[in-house]
Design a protein around this motif. Structure first.
Motif, mmCIF file in Angstrom:
data_model
loop_
_atom_site.group_PDB
_atom_site.id
_atom_site.type_symbol
_atom_site.label_atom_id
_atom_site.label_comp_id
_atom_site.label_asym_id
_atom_site.label_seq_id
_atom_site.Cartn_x
_atom_site.Cartn_y
_atom_site.Cartn_z
ATOM 1 N N THR A 1 37.064 36.283 49.520
ATOM 2 C CA THR A 1 38.341 35.913 48.941
ATOM 3 C C THR A 1 38.772 36.984 47.956
ATOM 4 O OG1 THR A 1 37.830 33.550 49.148
ATOM 5 C CG2 THR A 1 39.625 34.168 47.670
ATOM 6 N N VAL A 2 39.957 37.509 48.170
ATOM 7 C CA VAL A 2 40.497 38.553 47.317
ATOM 8 C C VAL A 2 41.707 37.991 46.597
ATOM 9 C CG1 VAL A 2 41.339 40.906 47.165
ATOM 10 C CG2 VAL A 2 39.710 40.274 48.961
ATOM 11 N N SER A 3 41.634 37.924 45.301
ATOM 12 C CA SER A 3 42.712 37.376 44.500
ATOM 13 C C SER A 3 43.691 38.467 44.111
ATOM 14 C CB SER A 3 42.160 36.691 43.245
ATOM 15 O OG SER A 3 41.510 37.628 42.401
ATOM 16 N N SER A 4 44.935 38.078 43.978
ATOM 17 C CA SER A 4 45.989 39.006 43.581
ATOM 18 C C SER A 4 46.448 38.782 42.156
ATOM 19 C CB SER A 4 47.179 38.888 44.530
ATOM 20 O OG SER A 4 47.699 37.573 44.515
ATOM 21 N N GLN B 1 38.684 40.559 42.863
ATOM 22 C CA GLN B 1 40.072 40.868 42.598
ATOM 23 C C GLN B 1 40.546 42.010 43.484
ATOM 24 O OE1 GLN B 1 40.321 41.692 38.407
ATOM 25 N NE2 GLN B 1 40.236 39.532 37.836
ATOM 26 N N THR B 2 41.833 42.118 43.613
ATOM 27 C CA THR B 2 42.405 43.217 44.367
ATOM 28 C C THR B 2 41.859 44.547 43.861
ATOM 29 O OG1 THR B 2 44.438 42.002 44.851
ATOM 30 C CG2 THR B 2 44.535 44.395 44.993
ATOM 31 N N LYS C 1 42.111 43.965 49.488
ATOM 32 C CA LYS C 1 43.457 43.450 49.328
ATOM 33 C C LYS C 1 43.469 41.958 49.624
ATOM 34 C CE LYS C 1 45.318 47.816 51.124
ATOM 35 N NZ LYS C 1 46.171 48.433 52.174
ATOM 36 N N PRO C 2 44.469 41.246 49.131
ATOM 37 C CA PRO C 2 44.547 39.813 49.433
ATOM 38 C C PRO C 2 44.538 39.514 50.923
ATOM 39 C CG PRO C 2 46.029 40.339 47.653
ATOM 40 C CD PRO C 2 45.488 41.652 48.153
ATOM 41 N N GLU C 3 45.126 40.370 51.728
ATOM 42 C CA GLU C 3 45.139 40.139 53.160
ATOM 43 C C GLU C 3 43.776 40.296 53.807
ATOM 44 O OE1 GLU C 3 47.493 44.090 52.550
ATOM 45 O OE2 GLU C 3 47.106 42.246 51.438
#
Length: 117
Positions: free
Chosen positions: A114-117, A13-14, A86-88
């Motif tokens: 993979t970073v989820s927002s 996660q973020t 971060k998601p980016e």
């Protein structure tokens, strides 16, 4: 044959953290991965961090102090500590080793972050 093996990717996660590892093997001489790249979906591969041997490694502007690259020459291993994700930051991350003798760049297989927002 030189082989780079990566590990440590995953889904976070973020604000979370991950630590990527990359170990080089298969060469009669030492080939140490000293750089990390990433390729976000739909974008070109970009340099994230490079260990220069000095006090201040290179980091992309987007990193802004959140990542830390380190190298263990004895183990032919590099690490990328990623904090405050971060998601980016979502991308496939690749480690890179440059063979100064043959002028060949070797790449890991890539590990998905993979970073989820």
């Amino acid at each position: 044959q030189v082989q780079l093996v990566e590990s440590g990717g995953g889904l976070v996660q973020t604000g979370g953290s991950l630590r990527l590892s990359c170990t080089a093997s298969g060469s009669i001489y030492t080939v140490t991965p000293t750089a990390w790249y990433r390729q976000p979906p739909g974008k070109e591969r970009e340099l994230v961090a490079r260990f220069t041997g000095g006090d201040r490694p290179y980091y992309a502007d987007s990193i802004s102090g959140r990542f830390t690259i380190s190298v263990d020459y004895a183990k032919d291993t590099s690490y990328l500590q990623m904090n405050s994700l971060k998601p980016e930051d979502t991308a496939v991350y690749f480690c890179n080793a440059h063979d100064a003798l043959t002028m060949i760049d070797y790449w890991g297989q890539g590990t998905q972050v993979t970073v989820s927002s």
